[in-house]
Design a protein around this motif. Structure first.
Motif, PDB file in Angstrom:
ATOM      1  N   MET A   1       0.815  -1.293  -0.171  1.00  0.00           N
ATOM      2  CA  MET A   1       0.193   0.047  -0.044  1.00  0.00           C
ATOM      3  C   MET A   1       0.665   1.229  -0.005  1.00  0.00           C
ATOM      4  SD  MET A   1      -3.301  -0.636   2.221  1.00  0.00           S
ATOM      5  CE  MET A   1      -4.420  -0.143   0.996  1.00  0.00           C
ATOM      6  N   THR A   2       0.498   2.338  -0.663  1.00  0.00           N
ATOM      7  CA  THR A   2       1.117   3.579  -0.531  1.00  0.00           C
ATOM      8  C   THR A   2       0.419   4.328   0.728  1.00  0.00           C
ATOM      9  OG1 THR A   2      -0.416   4.341  -2.005  1.00  0.00           O
ATOM     10  CG2 THR A   2       1.657   3.419  -3.003  1.00  0.00           C
ATOM     11  N   GLY A   3       1.429   5.272   0.759  1.00  0.00           N
ATOM     12  CA  GLY A   3       1.017   6.273   1.788  1.00  0.00           C
ATOM     13  C   GLY A   3       1.373   5.925   3.286  1.00  0.00           C
ATOM     14  N   ASP A   4       0.729   6.529   4.252  1.00  0.00           N
ATOM     15  CA  ASP A   4       1.225   6.373   5.628  1.00  0.00           C
ATOM     16  C   ASP A   4       0.610   4.895   5.846  1.00  0.00           C
ATOM     17  OD1 ASP A   4       1.376   6.069   8.379  1.00  0.00           O
ATOM     18  OD2 ASP A   4      -0.208   7.947   8.722  1.00  0.00           O
ATOM     19  N   PRO A   5       1.693   4.088   6.328  1.00  0.00           N
ATOM     20  CA  PRO A   5       1.490   2.618   6.784  1.00  0.00           C
ATOM     21  C   PRO A   5       0.548   2.618   7.996  1.00  0.00           C
ATOM     22  CG  PRO A   5       3.851   3.267   7.332  1.00  0.00           C
ATOM     23  CD  PRO A   5       3.184   4.469   6.604  1.00  0.00           C
ATOM     24  N   TRP A   6       0.173   3.619   8.640  1.00  0.00           N
ATOM     25  CA  TRP A   6      -0.453   3.358   9.888  1.00  0.00           C
ATOM     26  C   TRP A   6      -1.845   4.155   9.785  1.00  0.00           C
ATOM     27  CZ3 TRP A   6       1.791   0.441  13.102  1.00  0.00           C
ATOM     28  CH2 TRP A   6       3.116   0.241  13.202  1.00  0.00           C
ATOM     29  N   THR A   7      -2.383   4.439   8.726  1.00  0.00           N
ATOM     30  CA  THR A   7      -3.733   4.724   8.629  1.00  0.00           C
ATOM     31  C   THR A   7      -4.482   3.540   8.747  1.00  0.00           C
ATOM     32  OG1 THR A   7      -3.992   4.398   6.032  1.00  0.00           O
ATOM     33  CG2 THR A   7      -3.201   6.631   7.118  1.00  0.00           C
ATOM     34  N   ASP A   8      -5.887   3.606   9.144  1.00  0.00           N
ATOM     35  CA  ASP A   8      -6.599   2.729   9.375  1.00  0.00           C
ATOM     36  C   ASP A   8      -6.720   1.760   8.003  1.00  0.00           C
ATOM     37  OD1 ASP A   8      -7.214   3.063  12.086  1.00  0.00           O
ATOM     38  OD2 ASP A   8      -8.936   4.055  11.814  1.00  0.00           O
ATOM     39  N   ALA A   9      -6.974   2.613   7.060  1.00  0.00           N
ATOM     40  CA  ALA A   9      -6.982   1.768   5.455  1.00  0.00           C
ATOM     41  C   ALA A   9      -5.984   0.935   5.159  1.00  0.00           C
ATOM     42  CB  ALA A   9      -7.313   2.873   4.468  1.00  0.00           C
ATOM     43  N   ALA A  10      -4.773   1.717   5.576  1.00  0.00           N
ATOM     44  CA  ALA A  10      -3.431   0.954   5.318  1.00  0.00           C
ATOM     45  C   ALA A  10      -3.483  -0.430   6.131  1.00  0.00           C
ATOM     46  CB  ALA A  10      -2.246   1.482   5.546  1.00  0.00           C
TER      47      ALA A  10
ATOM     48  N   SER B   1      -4.169  -6.159  12.526  1.00  0.00           N
ATOM     49  CA  SER B   1      -5.411  -6.424  13.029  1.00  0.00           C
ATOM     50  C   SER B   1      -5.804  -6.176  14.293  1.00  0.00           C
ATOM     51  CB  SER B   1      -5.717  -8.163  12.797  1.00  0.00           C
ATOM     52  OG  SER B   1      -5.762  -8.523  11.423  1.00  0.00           O
ATOM     53  N   ARG B   2      -4.606  -6.547  15.107  1.00  0.00           N
ATOM     54  CA  ARG B   2      -4.573  -6.050  16.453  1.00  0.00           C
ATOM     55  C   ARG B   2      -4.596  -4.674  16.812  1.00  0.00           C
ATOM     56  NH1 ARG B   2      -1.153 -10.456  16.835  1.00  0.00           N
ATOM     57  NH2 ARG B   2       0.663  -9.256  17.049  1.00  0.00           N
ATOM     58  N   GLU B   3      -3.846  -3.976  15.820  1.00  0.00           N
ATOM     59  CA  GLU B   3      -3.687  -2.547  15.970  1.00  0.00           C
ATOM     60  C   GLU B   3      -5.202  -1.873  15.611  1.00  0.00           C
ATOM     61  OE1 GLU B   3      -2.559   1.526  16.510  1.00  0.00           O
ATOM     62  OE2 GLU B   3      -1.589  -0.382  17.417  1.00  0.00           O
TER      63      GLU B   3
ATOM     64  N   VAL C   1      -8.094  -3.069  15.986  1.00  0.00           N
ATOM     65  CA  VAL C   1      -9.066  -3.273  17.062  1.00  0.00           C
ATOM     66  C   VAL C   1      -8.691  -2.448  18.237  1.00  0.00           C
ATOM     67  CG1 VAL C   1      -9.833  -5.092  18.765  1.00  0.00           C
ATOM     68  CG2 VAL C   1      -9.600  -5.785  16.320  1.00  0.00           C
ATOM     69  N   SER C   2      -7.507  -2.237  18.629  1.00  0.00           N
ATOM     70  CA  SER C   2      -6.925  -1.467  19.738  1.00  0.00           C
ATOM     71  C   SER C   2      -7.581   0.027  19.456  1.00  0.00           C
ATOM     72  CB  SER C   2      -5.593  -1.555  19.676  1.00  0.00           C
ATOM     73  OG  SER C   2      -5.049  -0.681  20.899  1.00  0.00           O
ATOM     74  N   ARG C   3      -7.421   0.420  18.246  1.00  0.00           N
ATOM     75  CA  ARG C   3      -7.773   1.775  17.963  1.00  0.00           C
ATOM     76  C   ARG C   3      -9.119   1.991  17.989  1.00  0.00           C
ATOM     77  NH1 ARG C   3      -4.379   3.775  12.586  1.00  0.00           N
ATOM     78  NH2 ARG C   3      -2.136   3.673  13.476  1.00  0.00           N
ATOM     79  N   ASN C   4      -9.972   1.075  17.470  1.00  0.00           N
ATOM     80  CA  ASN C   4     -11.345   1.250  17.478  1.00  0.00           C
ATOM     81  C   ASN C   4     -12.470   0.561  18.226  1.00  0.00           C
ATOM     82  OD1 ASN C   4     -11.339   2.947  14.793  1.00  0.00           O
ATOM     83  ND2 ASN C   4      -9.953   1.291  14.192  1.00  0.00           N
ATOM     84  N   LEU C   5     -12.079  -0.582  19.001  1.00  0.00           N
ATOM     85  CA  LEU C   5     -13.050  -1.318  19.871  1.00  0.00           C
ATOM     86  C   LEU C   5     -13.701  -0.502  20.779  1.00  0.00           C
ATOM     87  CD1 LEU C   5     -14.265  -3.985  20.427  1.00  0.00           C
ATOM     88  CD2 LEU C   5     -12.258  -4.428  21.953  1.00  0.00           C
ATOM     89  N   GLY C   6     -12.991   0.324  21.778  1.00  0.00           N
ATOM     90  CA  GLY C   6     -13.507   1.064  22.619  1.00  0.00           C
ATOM     91  C   GLY C   6     -14.584   2.062  22.092  1.00  0.00           C
ATOM     92  N   PRO C   7     -13.982   2.832  21.170  1.00  0.00           N
ATOM     93  CA  PRO C   7     -14.995   3.798  20.837  1.00  0.00           C
ATOM     94  C   PRO C   7     -16.339   3.037  20.143  1.00  0.00           C
ATOM     95  CG  PRO C   7     -12.981   4.654  19.840  1.00  0.00           C
ATOM     96  CD  PRO C   7     -12.916   3.171  20.507  1.00  0.00           C
ATOM     97  N   VAL C   8     -16.255   1.893  19.521  1.00  0.00           N
ATOM     98  CA  VAL C   8     -17.363   1.298  19.033  1.00  0.00           C
ATOM     99  C   VAL C   8     -18.417   0.714  20.338  1.00  0.00           C
ATOM    100  CG1 VAL C   8     -18.465  -0.759  17.660  1.00  0.00           C
ATOM    101  CG2 VAL C   8     -16.339   0.575  16.925  1.00  0.00           C
TER     102      VAL C   8
END
Length: 101
Positions: A1-10, A23-25, A27-34
């Motif tokens: 993938m191009t661009g920032d390797p840390w974006t959710d899409a990447a 995958s873990r990253e 979930v870590s970023r998004n589970l709490g808010p969901v």
């Protein structure tokens, strides 16, 4: 993938390719808010966790075909919202059915 390797899409692209760390990253970023969002709508922590789990299952199913037209978090929240509305509808139907008995 191009661009920032840390974006959710990447990260989702990496997860689709089998990268468990990505995958873990995600979930870590998004589970709490969901979970918090679903909890506010449902008023039930266990149901909110079930909704979040189902939202992530749906995300993993589309991971290989993901096209970032919207932010990943926006997509997850929309899925969670729809799942919550389904739960609330079922609750209402259950209450109406019990009232009829």
């Amino acid at each position: 993938m191009t661009g920032d390797p840390w974006t959710d899409a990447a990260l989702l692209g990496q997860a689709a390719a089998g990268d468990s760390k990505a995958s873990r990253e995600l979930v870590s970023r998004n589970l709490g808010p969901v979970v918090a969002f679903a909890w506010r709508l449902l008023g039930d922590r266990a149901m909110a966790e079930d909704v979040a789990q189902e939202a992530f299952l749906r995300l993993w199913r589309v991971a290989g075909r993901w096209e970032p037209r919207a932010r990943l978090r926006t997509w997850l929240m929309t899925v969670a919202h729809n799942l919550c509305m389904d739960q609330l509808r079922r609750r209402r139907e259950d209450v109406l059915t019990e009232a009829d008995e």
